[in-house]
Design an enzyme around this catalytic site. Structure first.
Site, short mmCIF file in Angstrom:
data_model
loop_
_atom_site.label_atom_id
_atom_site.label_comp_id
_atom_site.label_asym_id
_atom_site.label_seq_id
_atom_site.Cartn_x
_atom_site.Cartn_y
_atom_site.Cartn_z
N HIS A 406 0.82 -1.21 0.00
CA HIS A 406 0.00 0.00 0.00
C HIS A 406 0.86 1.26 0.00
O HIS A 406 0.66 2.18 -0.80
CB HIS A 406 -0.93 -0.04 1.23
CG HIS A 406 -1.75 1.19 1.36
ND1 HIS A 406 -1.39 2.22 2.19
CD2 HIS A 406 -2.89 1.56 0.77
CE1 HIS A 406 -2.30 3.17 2.10
NE2 HIS A 406 -3.22 2.80 1.24
N CYS A 709 -7.82 -1.54 -16.38
CA CYS A 709 -7.50 -0.72 -15.21
C CYS A 709 -6.92 -1.55 -14.07
O CYS A 709 -6.73 -1.06 -12.97
CB CYS A 709 -8.72 0.06 -14.74
SG CYS A 709 -10.08 -0.99 -14.24
C1 PEP Z 1 -9.07 -5.20 -10.54
O1 PEP Z 1 -9.65 -6.12 -9.97
O2 PEP Z 1 -8.24 -5.38 -11.44
C2 PEP Z 1 -9.33 -3.81 -10.15
C3 PEP Z 1 -8.85 -2.80 -10.85
O3 PEP Z 1 -10.07 -3.61 -9.03
P1 PEP Z 1 -9.48 -3.78 -7.53
O4 PEP Z 1 -8.01 -3.95 -7.64
O5 PEP Z 1 -9.89 -2.54 -6.82
O6 PEP Z 1 -10.21 -5.01 -7.08
#
Ligand code: PEP
Ligand code: MG
Length: 751
Positions: A406, A709
């Site tokens: 983090h 993403c």
């Molecule tokens: C993912 O799962 O790739 C994502 C972008 O969401 P998070 O990391 O917040 O679960």
């Protein structure tokens, strides 16, 4: 039977040799000249505690131990460690370890000397089978004993390694992270110590110019510590990777070196005058090093930062890790002037930079308010609750965590110098003490060290057809993210904005304070949308797993789930508690009304068409038309959404964005937070790539925009793959945008 040599280990050997051991095995089997060694297996440790009967005693110390009762925890930890270090290792195990140590000592060149050769110095290191958990790297298990010589000393060091599994902190973290103590095992790695005549560092990309056609080698006499510590200037050699020619040689005056003496202690020695201005290693070694560097880079698929050494003319590769900051446009670091300042700590560079300031040790939430602007936040590790204090901090130093922890992610987004994984920062540093954090080199100096500021250089932005966007969590750093020239924001995670507000979304609703939630979201999203206007900013509706936000007000009312990762979160929860979703949509509507029409919305964890339908209905009721008034997309992060992509397209969506973190977790059946199986977590697995390829091709048919993403968007190999498949945009971490843009430009040329 009790030991395994590196030749019998590879990256899949974590259960046998732990993280460190398996990595060494992998390097060895790649044919790299790794110093010889073997692992006393994790199963040997298990047998030791079982056969000697101390296993039950250990369990009884751990039973009903209250983690918050620090003094009892310390006492029990000390008792367990004493139990282990005072129990005799069964003879067959001890003999096997000793015999293998003897083999390690044998001079392979003269077979006559096979047994009874001069005993060698070894390093004995602990290597836990659950090492480096992202959420809780098992502090205290990092025991390392250097310069160990003699059979009995080796046996003692092995037992000390085993005992390191039970430091108070290790027990604390395993308990807090619900790890079964009896399931975490430990291997002891015994490796011959290279007594370097020469040593240095090699980068398979030029770190000053980010030119990936060059290998850069730094070299000094003696042990490598002196380069890392910055005490002497090393020679610099640059090799052209293609032609293999040495294209640049810069020889520095090297007056001193660090060498190991007979007693196993490191001591500084003067370098004879005639050698001081001589090239440290011959051209042939430089070329051989560059060859090895290329091989390692090809194997790991990323530019590498490699430590090497030469002993009696033989080259050894001591360590290799991925180069973390590889960024053509990066602002030139402030370089440290020659300094005699004392080095107090070392760790991993999470975000480069250098800054001085007073230390503030943060051990609990209560300490966070101590951190004032300009202070250096020092913590065991950080969580989303720490973000407000992290924003005030001039630099961050943590005991635990690696590049994806983090603290590392957040500091990079903020551009705040950060060193992670120092192991002892919270112990070694004192509140109020002034230090200098030289994050670029992962070094903490005592006191304020003078440094020179260099001028910032900005490289030109290359144009690409595929859009390159950023992932953003921190509204206060929106301007910084926008200054990368990114083509928009591919993911705003609301969770950090929410954590900054201190109240759980469900609590606002319970308290009838939806308007406060809306105001909070508007402020955070608004800042980002303004900084990027008119470029698109896709905001994901909240996706809060029930175990992650318990510190927020109302968080204690969250259910306890067996597996929160696949539990009540994201769209499934938002549809169960539509008031939360309504508030989030309302915030977006009001921003649109205020002219910020670049805000788009994205639904997480979709598995059914009905979820999209229901969400659309809720939005329509607020007077905002999905797709028409606002970009309305979904995350593709479950295999289910890949299978039904055609129906989802038919239902009508503006875009899809691959959440490869979850998509990989669910496709491969690999818990993304479980470090034991982390080497198996690979977004480039053919199954994941197959899903992505299929979704892109269907989406193209329906004119639905595609994007990514997940963290994999910052991986060059994924970016290349996506460009080949015809993706419309790629989102990367702020610090990776420039690199990804270069990769995309190259891949587009090839396409
Ligand atoms: C993912 O799962 O790739 C994502 C972008 O969401 P998070 O990391 O917040 O679960
Ligand atoms: Mg996800």
């Amino acid at each position: 039977m009790y030991v395994k040599w590196f030749k019998d280990l590879n990256k899949d050997s974590i259960a046998v040799a732990g993280g460190k051991g398996s990595n060494l095995g992998e390097m060895f089997n790649l044919g790299l000249p790794v110093p010889e060694g073997f692992a006393v297996t994790a199963q040997t440790y298990k047998e030791f505690i079982e056969v000697t009967g101390i296993k039950d005693k250990i369990q009884s110390y751990l039973k009903d131990l209250d983690m918050e009762d620090t003094s009892r925890l310390q006492q029990s930890a000390a008792a367990i460690q004493k139990l282990i270090t005072s129990t005799t290792i069964p003879e067959d195990i001890a003999d096997e370890i000793k015999d293998n140590y003897e083999l390690l000592s044998a001079d392979k060149k003269t077979a006559a000397n096979l047994l009874g050769g001069q005993e060698v110095f070894v390093a004995v290191r602990s290597s836990a089978t659950a090492e480096d958990l992202p959420s809780a790297s098992f502090a205290g298990q990092q025991a390392t004993f250097l310069n160990i010589k003699g059979k009995d000393n080796v046996i003692k060091a092995v037992r000390d390694c085993w005992a390191s599994l039970f430091t108070a902190r290790a027990i604390y973290y395993r308990t807090k992270n619900q790890f079964d103590h009896s399931k975490v095992l430990i291997s002891a790695i015994i490796q011959r110590m290279v007594n370097s005549d020469q040593s240095g560092i090699m980068f398979t990309v030029n770190p000053a110019t980010n030119d990936d056609s060059q290998t850069v080698i730094e070299a000094i006499y003696g042990l490598g510590e002196m380069i890392v510590g910055g005490q002497i200037s090393p020679d610099l050699y640059i090799v052209d990777k293609k032609t293999k020619d040495i294209i640049h040689v810069e020889i520095k005056k090297k007056e001193r070196g660090l060498f190991r003496n007979e007693a196993g202690r490191n001591e500084e020695q003067d370098i004879p005058r005639e050698m001081q201005e001589r090239q440290v290693v011959p051209d042939s070694d430089i070329k051989e090093l560059a060859r090895l560097g290329k091989k390692i880079e090809e194997h790991y698929g990323r530019p590498q930062d490699i430590e090497w050494a030469v002993e009696k003319g033989r080259i050894y590769i001591v360590q290799t890790r991925a180069v973390t900051t590889f960024n053509k446009n990066h602002e030139k670091e402030k370089e440290l002037q020659e300094t005699d300042a004392k080095i107090v700590l070392r760790g991993e560079t999470a975000c480069r930079g250098i800054i001085s300031g007073p230390v503030r040790i943060v051990l609990s939430m209560d300490d966070l308010s101590k951190v004032q602007k300009g202070d250096i936040l020092v913590a065991t590790m950080t969580t989303p609750d720490y973000v407000p204090a992290m924003q005030r901090a001039a630099a961050i130093v943590t005991d635990e965590g690696g590049m994806t922890a983090h603290a590392a992610i957040v500091s990079r987004e903020m551009g705040t110098p950060c060193i992670v994984g120092t192991e002892h920062a919270t112990k070694v540093l004192k509140d109020g003490q002034v230090i200098t954090v030289y994050a670029t080199k992962g070094i903490v100096y005592e006191g304020k060290v003078a440094f020179q500021e260099e001028k910032k250089e900005k490289a030109e932005k290359v144009e690409t057809q595929t859009e390159v966007k950023v992932i953003m969590d921190l509204p206060d750093f929106a301007e910084r993210a926008a200054s990368t020239g990114a083509d928009g924001v591919g993911l705003v995670r609301l969770e950090i904005i929410i954590a900054n507000g201190g109240i759980h979304p469900a609590e606002y609703i319970r308290q009838d304070k939806a308007h406060e939630y809306i105001a909070l979201l508007k402020e955070g999203i608004g800042k980002i949308a303004k900084a990027f206007f008119p470029k698109p900013v896709w905001v994901r509706c909240s996706d809060m797993r029930s175990d992650e936000y318990r510190n927020l007000k109302g968080g204690d009312k969250e259910p306890h789930e067996t597996d929160p990762m696949i539990g009540w979160h994201a769209i499934r929860r938002l549809l169960d508690e539509p008031e939360i979703l309504k508030a989030e949509f309302q915030a977006m509507k009001e921003l649109h009304d205020e002219g910020l029409t670049n805000v788009g919305v994205m639904l997480p964890f979709i598995i059914r068409v009905e979820e999209v339908q229901k969400a659309k209905k809720i939005m329509e009721e607020l007077g905002l038309k999905p797709l028409k008034d606002i970009e309305f997309g979904i995350m593709v992060e479950t295999p289910a959404s890949c299978w039904i992509i055609e129906d989802l397209c038919k239902e009508g969506i503006s875009f899809v964005s691959f959440g490869t973190n979850d998509l990989t977790q669910l496709t491969l059946g690999i818990d993304r937070n479980n470090s034991r199986i982390a080497p198996l977590f690979d977004e480039m697995h053919p199954a994941v790539l197959g899903e992505i390829a299929k979704v892109i091709s269907v989406c193209r048919k329906y004119n639905v925009t595609t994007s990514i993403c997940g963290q994999a968007g910052s991986r060059p190999e994924m970016a290349r793959f996506l460009v080949q498949q015809g993706v419309d945009s790629i989102s990367a971490n702020v610090d990776a945008v420039d690199e990804i843009r270069q990769v995309v430009a190259k891949a587009e040329k090839k396409r």
